[in-house]
Design a protein around this motif. Structure first.
Motif, PDB file in Angstrom:
ATOM      1  N   GLY A   1      52.717 -95.388 -94.979  1.00  0.00           N
ATOM      2  CA  GLY A   1      53.867 -94.496 -94.938  1.00  0.00           C
ATOM      3  C   GLY A   1      53.653 -93.367 -93.949  1.00  0.00           C
ATOM      4  O   GLY A   1      52.607 -93.282 -93.293  1.00  0.00           O
ATOM      5  N   ALA A   2      54.623 -92.477 -93.863  1.00  0.00           N
ATOM      6  CA  ALA A   2      54.591 -91.441 -92.827  1.00  0.00           C
ATOM      7  C   ALA A   2      53.428 -90.473 -92.977  1.00  0.00           C
ATOM      8  O   ALA A   2      52.865 -90.005 -91.987  1.00  0.00           O
ATOM      9  CB  ALA A   2      55.910 -90.657 -92.835  1.00  0.00           C
TER      10      ALA A   2
ATOM     11  N   PRO B   1      54.347 -87.354 -87.850  1.00  0.00           N
ATOM     12  CA  PRO B   1      54.821 -88.710 -87.570  1.00  0.00           C
ATOM     13  C   PRO B   1      55.956 -88.686 -86.562  1.00  0.00           C
ATOM     14  O   PRO B   1      56.841 -87.832 -86.639  1.00  0.00           O
ATOM     15  CB  PRO B   1      55.294 -89.222 -88.934  1.00  0.00           C
ATOM     16  CG  PRO B   1      55.478 -88.016 -89.781  1.00  0.00           C
ATOM     17  CD  PRO B   1      54.562 -86.972 -89.251  1.00  0.00           C
ATOM     18  N   PRO B   2      55.949 -89.610 -85.608  1.00  0.00           N
ATOM     19  CA  PRO B   2      57.063 -89.682 -84.658  1.00  0.00           C
ATOM     20  C   PRO B   2      58.280 -90.324 -85.308  1.00  0.00           C
ATOM     21  O   PRO B   2      58.215 -90.770 -86.465  1.00  0.00           O
ATOM     22  CB  PRO B   2      56.499 -90.575 -83.549  1.00  0.00           C
ATOM     23  CG  PRO B   2      55.500 -91.439 -84.237  1.00  0.00           C
ATOM     24  CD  PRO B   2      54.922 -90.623 -85.358  1.00  0.00           C
TER      25      PRO B   2
ATOM     26  N   SER C   1      57.013 -97.519 -97.384  1.00  0.00           N
ATOM     27  CA  SER C   1      57.967 -96.520 -96.915  1.00  0.00           C
ATOM     28  C   SER C   1      58.255 -96.656 -95.416  1.00  0.00           C
ATOM     29  O   SER C   1      58.797 -97.657 -94.981  1.00  0.00           O
ATOM     30  CB  SER C   1      57.458 -95.118 -97.274  1.00  0.00           C
ATOM     31  OG  SER C   1      58.461 -94.144 -97.072  1.00  0.00           O
ATOM     32  N   MET C   2      57.849 -95.673 -94.603  1.00  0.00           N
ATOM     33  CA  MET C   2      58.123 -95.735 -93.173  1.00  0.00           C
ATOM     34  C   MET C   2      57.518 -96.977 -92.528  1.00  0.00           C
ATOM     35  O   MET C   2      58.111 -97.571 -91.620  1.00  0.00           O
ATOM     36  CB  MET C   2      57.579 -94.485 -92.470  1.00  0.00           C
ATOM     37  CG  MET C   2      57.929 -94.430 -90.980  1.00  0.00           C
ATOM     38  SD  MET C   2      56.898 -93.267 -90.055  1.00  0.00           S
ATOM     39  CE  MET C   2      55.341 -94.151 -90.004  1.00  0.00           C
TER      40      MET C   2
ATOM     41  N   PRO D   1      62.581 -96.449 -97.539  1.00  0.00           N
ATOM     42  CA  PRO D   1      63.221 -95.120 -97.462  1.00  0.00           C
ATOM     43  C   PRO D   1      64.693 -95.245 -97.048  1.00  0.00           C
ATOM     44  O   PRO D   1      65.044 -95.037 -95.887  1.00  0.00           O
ATOM     45  CB  PRO D   1      62.386 -94.401 -96.401  1.00  0.00           C
ATOM     46  CG  PRO D   1      61.934 -95.502 -95.475  1.00  0.00           C
ATOM     47  CD  PRO D   1      61.751 -96.723 -96.341  1.00  0.00           C
ATOM     48  N   PHE D   2      65.542 -95.592 -98.010  1.00  0.00           N
ATOM     49  CA  PHE D   2      66.954 -95.801 -97.698  1.00  0.00           C
ATOM     50  C   PHE D   2      67.610 -94.539 -97.140  1.00  0.00           C
ATOM     51  O   PHE D   2      68.521 -94.618 -96.329  1.00  0.00           O
ATOM     52  CB  PHE D   2      67.702 -96.264 -98.954  1.00  0.00           C
ATOM     53  CG  PHE D   2      67.392 -97.672 -99.362  1.00  0.00           C
ATOM     54  CD1 PHE D   2      68.017 -98.739 -98.734  1.00  0.00           C
ATOM     55  CD2 PHE D   2      66.467 -97.937-100.364  1.00  0.00           C
ATOM     56  CE1 PHE D   2      67.736-100.045 -99.105  1.00  0.00           C
ATOM     57  CE2 PHE D   2      66.178 -99.237-100.741  1.00  0.00           C
ATOM     58  CZ  PHE D   2      66.803-100.293-100.110  1.00  0.00           C
TER      59      PHE D   2
END
Length: 213
Positions: free
Chosen positions: A22-23, A66-67, A95-96, A123-124
């Motif tokens: 994830g991020a 995070p980009p 997630s990301m 991650p909607f």
């Protein structure tokens, strides 16, 4: 496969799963490790990797933020090529990481490089911003997809997600009282985090067994 990857699961596994983080948490976070171990116990070969910005946090001073997720698409594709899995490959992530995988899945599936997409806590929308949907590309997704989501995930709850325009290629597994890490409150739900990870892995195994048939 070098030190870029953390590997779990049997050498002779029929299917490989590539997972991105994830991020905010690295590939060896407690959550990612528990997830990889649960999938490995279900018979998968699981490879974890880190995007460059996260890997840089291990050596550089300061934390690189995070980009934008879509800027990581080429990096995810490059990692698939570097992994060079010798068995059918499912890509995905937490997630990301799952979101980035979902943006490259169609190209990789069309060219036969992957058989499916696995998103853990998709991650909607950002927490508290349900109008900022990250679902546009999911409507036309043709890659067989399994999204495992906690019912109280603040990035997309069981009440919200059924209203989204999602491709018929997407299957959803709802884990009762799970948060964004799929963790339930045992005193409320009766389930432990380990219970949910075991259920997740069993459902992934059954789903993966149907792919390509």
């Amino acid at each position: 496969m070098g030190e870029k990857f953390l590997i779990d699961g049997p050498d002779g596994a029929r299917v490989t799963i590539l997972l991105a983080h994830g991020a905010g948490a690295p590939m060896d976070s407690a959550s990612m490790t528990a997830t990889a171990e649960a999938l490995a116990a279900a018979g998968f070969r699981v490879a974890r990797f880190e995007f460059g910005y996260m890997a840089a946090r291990r050596t550089a001073e300061g934390r690189k933020p995070p980009p934008r997720a879509e800027t990581l698409n080429p990096e995810y594709k490059a990692v698939v090529a570097e992994l060079d899995a010798k068995t059918p490959l499912i890509i995905g992530g937490k997630s990301m990481g799952g979101r980035v995988a979902s943006m490259v899945a169609s190209d990789l599936h069309t060219t036969g490089k992957i058989i499916g997409l696995l998103c853990l806590g998709y991650p909607f929308h950002p927490p508290g911003k349900p109008e900022q949907l990250r679902t546009k590309h999911l409507a036309g997704l043709t890659t067989p997809t399994l999204i495992c989501q906690g019912t109280r995930d603040e990035f997309g709850t069981r009440e919200e997600v059924p209203g989204y325009a999602l491709s018929k290629a997407i299957e959803l597994l709802w884990l009762e009282d799970g948060d964004h890490d799929l963790k339930p409150r045992k005193s409320i739900s009766g389930f432990s985090a380990a219970d949910h990870l075991k259920t997740m892995a069993e459902v992934v195994a059954a789903w993966a067994g149907r792919l390509g048939r």
